[in-house]
Scaffold this motif. Structure first.
Motif, PDB file in Angstrom:
ATOM      1  N   ILE A 128       8.100 -30.191 -70.352  1.00  0.00           N
ATOM      2  CA  ILE A 128       7.216 -31.427 -70.414  1.00  0.00           C
ATOM      3  C   ILE A 128       6.914 -32.606 -71.694  1.00  0.00           C
ATOM      4  N   TYR A 132       6.571 -36.209 -71.550  1.00  0.00           N
ATOM      5  CA  TYR A 132       6.207 -37.063 -72.749  1.00  0.00           C
ATOM      6  C   TYR A 132       7.212 -38.196 -73.094  1.00  0.00           C
TER       7      TYR A 132
ATOM      8  N   ALA B 242       5.013 -25.478 -67.587  1.00  0.00           N
ATOM      9  CA  ALA B 242       3.557 -26.409 -67.696  1.00  0.00           C
ATOM     10  C   ALA B 242       4.081 -26.113 -66.200  1.00  0.00           C
ATOM     11  N   ALA B 246       0.628 -24.143 -64.129  1.00  0.00           N
ATOM     12  CA  ALA B 246      -0.271 -25.431 -63.375  1.00  0.00           C
ATOM     13  C   ALA B 246      -0.755 -25.093 -61.678  1.00  0.00           C
ATOM     14  N   ILE B 270      -1.011 -30.859 -69.967  1.00  0.00           N
ATOM     15  CA  ILE B 270      -0.794 -31.303 -70.628  1.00  0.00           C
ATOM     16  C   ILE B 270       0.414 -32.854 -69.238  1.00  0.00           C
ATOM     17  N   PHE B 271       0.361 -31.943 -68.197  1.00  0.00           N
ATOM     18  CA  PHE B 271       1.655 -32.218 -67.331  1.00  0.00           C
ATOM     19  C   PHE B 271       0.484 -32.824 -66.032  1.00  0.00           C
ATOM     20  N   TYR B 272      -0.453 -31.648 -65.807  1.00  0.00           N
ATOM     21  CA  TYR B 272      -1.234 -32.162 -64.586  1.00  0.00           C
ATOM     22  C   TYR B 272      -2.086 -33.185 -64.636  1.00  0.00           C
ATOM     23  N   GLN B 273      -2.382 -33.509 -66.018  1.00  0.00           N
ATOM     24  CA  GLN B 273      -3.116 -34.557 -66.644  1.00  0.00           C
ATOM     25  C   GLN B 273      -3.175 -35.936 -66.843  1.00  0.00           C
ATOM     26  N   LEU B 274      -1.914 -36.133 -66.511  1.00  0.00           N
ATOM     27  CA  LEU B 274      -1.395 -37.348 -67.587  1.00  0.00           C
ATOM     28  C   LEU B 274      -1.276 -38.079 -66.826  1.00  0.00           C
ATOM     29  N   ASP B 275      -1.309 -38.036 -64.786  1.00  0.00           N
ATOM     30  CA  ASP B 275      -1.619 -39.372 -64.212  1.00  0.00           C
ATOM     31  C   ASP B 275      -3.386 -39.829 -63.812  1.00  0.00           C
ATOM     32  N   PHE B 278      -4.115 -42.101 -67.226  1.00  0.00           N
ATOM     33  CA  PHE B 278      -3.137 -43.105 -67.766  1.00  0.00           C
ATOM     34  C   PHE B 278      -4.343 -44.400 -67.571  1.00  0.00           C
ATOM     35  N   LEU B 284      -5.380 -40.237 -72.999  1.00  0.00           N
ATOM     36  CA  LEU B 284      -3.982 -40.394 -73.261  1.00  0.00           C
ATOM     37  C   LEU B 284      -3.529 -39.709 -74.888  1.00  0.00           C
ATOM     38  N   LEU B 287      -3.917 -36.575 -75.014  1.00  0.00           N
ATOM     39  CA  LEU B 287      -2.693 -35.045 -74.574  1.00  0.00           C
ATOM     40  C   LEU B 287      -1.334 -35.811 -75.090  1.00  0.00           C
ATOM     41  N   VAL B 288      -0.972 -36.303 -75.666  1.00  0.00           N
ATOM     42  CA  VAL B 288       0.077 -36.787 -76.356  1.00  0.00           C
ATOM     43  C   VAL B 288       0.209 -36.041 -78.025  1.00  0.00           C
ATOM     44  N   ALA B 291       0.456 -32.218 -76.624  1.00  0.00           N
ATOM     45  CA  ALA B 291       2.418 -31.919 -77.091  1.00  0.00           C
ATOM     46  C   ALA B 291       2.642 -31.595 -78.360  1.00  0.00           C
TER      47      ALA B 291
END
Lengths: 299, 321
Positions: A128, A132, B242, B246, B270-275, B278, B284, B287-288, B291
């Protein structure tokens, strides 16, 4: 064991603490085998249930139709997966083979050691996180939006360590006598690499490439935010695409009463299992045959 | 297997950092790792680190696009799932590795070794859909209520029927992670045990020790590094997973009172939340940063694991050859 004298029974009929030790040994053996079986059972269960949900629903349409509305098939996703794997393999082979050859053949020992550690670090970077990286570097900063190239490259980054490692192993396992003989006859290093080392290292390298492809095929995390999604068949490098693992991720929580989403997800899972098993078995066969050939050549 | 520095070759040009300059191509994996770190650092702008970042407070308000982004809850969820999965996977894969190398005759251990290698290739998302569609109803209706009745007195395994509803949650995530980690840890443990010198083993057996005694006293002490390394590399895999997590962990930002409740991990969040992030720059960015935290932990765990394990064994185990 029997030495010939009747009074020496101690080895054949153990008593006391010897007997306890042997009993413990036997108990441990059965316990371990039981644990082994306990691990295999859920996996058989998984293969059974996924086949049971997927196989009866397969039709020609599953392979030839795009997913439309509540029905359709996996055509776009199969093509998309092949497309992404193609880009990813090109990327991973380009980088992995070059650096693998360099590490095995040219790099000074200290550099080679660190390079191997870094290769393994790259293998340990969570998928993941690579997703990113792909999203920021190839989707956002380039202003291309979701596109197959970004998906393929992100997947390729994920696959590099496997190709790199097996290339390195392949070239490093060429018997030293072969190398020294070649160089002693006045060959240039590049001649040695291409004419002598490559044929010996190739099967190992190829098995690494296939392994990387099989693993890349099953990855989801690097693709969701790079390749995007599109229900029609992919049309170009900078267009978004769908792919088999994405079908599972997007459709897995639909109720089975609503359209064919859940069935498609199970069919995608079934295809992925079949492909992965086929490729992995092929790798085992290649490797076995190669080992036998090596033994014939050098011993 | 390892590259043997050959005396027939000219000595390396320069030493220390200059040796690196002489081998630019060997740097490509390093370039990739560096690129990942740089892109993530650049994207995060390091704005939220410090203050409430290292706390359990996670509260995001979509209306104002602001909130406090503590990594704590996710870190705890990651630690619970990964450590529990690792304890189970460690014990089971040790059992499998010993069975394959010590107890099973070659005619059984060869195909079973191939089988355990094949398992490593099954995609994580496939484990996920199996867990969510097939296992979760069973966990929610049968297994978890049974556990409540039988071992409910142990803290974390009690609770009410409502806790087990749906079946997704920490317990299912641990179960799926365990199965996913086993092929990797088994492969490294198997190679480590297989590499124990034969004469040591035979010396032990000749002295009258049983197979188990030789395994415990001789094989374990020789292979100790590889066995620990397997655990670390397995831990790295577990915290980084992930997708499957998830799908089965119930995806709710909380530390549940029982193991049946829903939770989340850094990687899966961070996988299921990213969209949905945006449109929210502050989310965002958080989340980074998650990561980055995940990457840092994964790299440290990976390097420690590599130090413990001989590199040939990692190669033999994960290269499929």
């Amino acid at each position: 064991m029997v030495v010939g004298h009747d009074e020496d029974h101690s080895l054949l009929n153990p008593t006391g603490h010897v007997r306890r030790r042997l009993a413990l040994d036997r108990a441990v053996r059965w316990l371990l085998l039981l644990a082994f079986a306990a691990v295999l059972f859920p996996l058989l269960d998984m293969v059974y249930w996924i086949s049971a949900r997927a196989v009866p629903a397969f039709t020609w349409g599953t392979f030839t139709e795009d997913q439309v509305g509540l029905g359709g098939g996996l055509h776009a996703m199969i093509i998309g997966t092949l497309f992404l794997i193609g880009i990813a393999t090109a990327f991973a082979v380009g980088i992995g083979v070059l650096s693998g050859m360099y590490t095995a053949e040219y790099a000074p020992p200290a550099v080679a050691r660190s390079a191997r550690v870094i290769g393994n670090v790259l293998a340990g970077v969570p998928a993941i996180v690579i997703g990113y990286f792909g999203y920021y570097a190839l989707v956002l900063y380039t202003h291309w939006g979701f596109n197959s190239l970004a998906g393929g490259v992100a997947l390729g980054v994920f696959m590099v360590p496997f190709v790199y490692r097996t290339t390195d192993i392949g070239f490093a396992s060429v018997p030293r006598a072969q190398r020294e003989a070649t160089l002693a006859l006045g060959a240039r290093r590049s001649q040695y690499l291409v004419r002598v080392a490559l044929p010996i290292a190739l099967p190992t390298m190829l098995s690494g490439v296939f392994l990387a492809m099989a693993i890349g095929l099953g990855e989801t995390a690097p693709l969701v935010y790079t390749a995007g999604w599109s229900s029609s068949t992919v049309t170009g490098l900078l267009q978004p695409t769908s792919y088999l693992t994405g079908a599972i991720w997007n459709f897995y929580d639909f109720p089975s009463t609503e359209g064919s989403f859940l069935t498609l997800a199970f069919q995608a899972a079934f295809l992925l299992i079949v492909i992965s098993l086929t490729v992995n078995i092929a790798i085992q066969v290649i490797t076995d045959r190669y080992r036998r050939r090596l033994r014939g050549l050098f011993q | 297997m390892a590259a043997t520095p050959s005396p027939a070759l000219p000595p390396p040009r320069g030493s220390g950092w200059r040796a690196w300059l002489g081998s630019p191509v060997a740097l490509l994996p390093l370039v990739l790792v560096a690129a990942i770190v740089i892109v993530l650092l650049y994207a995060s702008e390091l704005r939220n680190f410090g203050g409430s970042f290292w706390s359990l407070n996670y509260l995001f308000d979509p209306l104002t696009d602001s909130g406090s982004f503590g990594v704590g809850i996710f870190a705890v969820g990651t630690a619970i799932t990964a450590i529990m999965a690792l304890i189970l996977a460690g014990a089971l894969s040790l059992a499998i590795a010993i069975s394959l190398t010590v107890y099973l005759p070659p005619i059984a251990s060869r195909p079973l070794t191939i089988l355990t290698n094949l398992l490593a290739g099954i995609p994580s998302v496939v484990y996920g859909i199996w867990g969510y569609v097939i296992l979760a109803p069973y966990f929610g209706s049968t297994l978890e209520p049974t556990l409540q009745n039988v071992i409910g007195f142990i803290p974390g395994f009690g609770g009410t029927r409502a806790d087990t509803a749906g079946g997704t949650g920490l317990l299912l995530a641990v179960f799926i992670l365990t199965i996913m980690v086993i092929p990797l840890t088994t492969a490294i443990m198997r190679e480590s045990l297989r590499n124990v010198p034969k004469d040591l083993v035979e010396a032990g057996l000749a002295l009258g020790a049983t197979q188990w005694e030789v395994t415990r006293r001789v094989r374990f002490s020789v292979a100790r590094g590889g066995l620990w390394g397997a655990l670390f590399l397995g831990f790295g895999r577990a915290i980084g997973e992930a997708v499957a997590v998830a799908m089965v962990i119930g995806a709710s930002v909380q530390i549940p009172s029982t193991f049946y409740g829903g939770s989340t991990t850094i990687a899966s969040f961070i996988f299921y939340q990213l969209d949905s992030a945006f449109t929210y720059p502050s989310l965002l960015q958080a989340l980074v940063e998650y990561a980055l935290v995940l990457l840092a932990i994964a790299v440290v765990v990976n390097v420690v694991g590599q130090r413990a394990t001989h590199s040939d064994m990692i190669a033999a185990a994960t290269g499929g050859i």
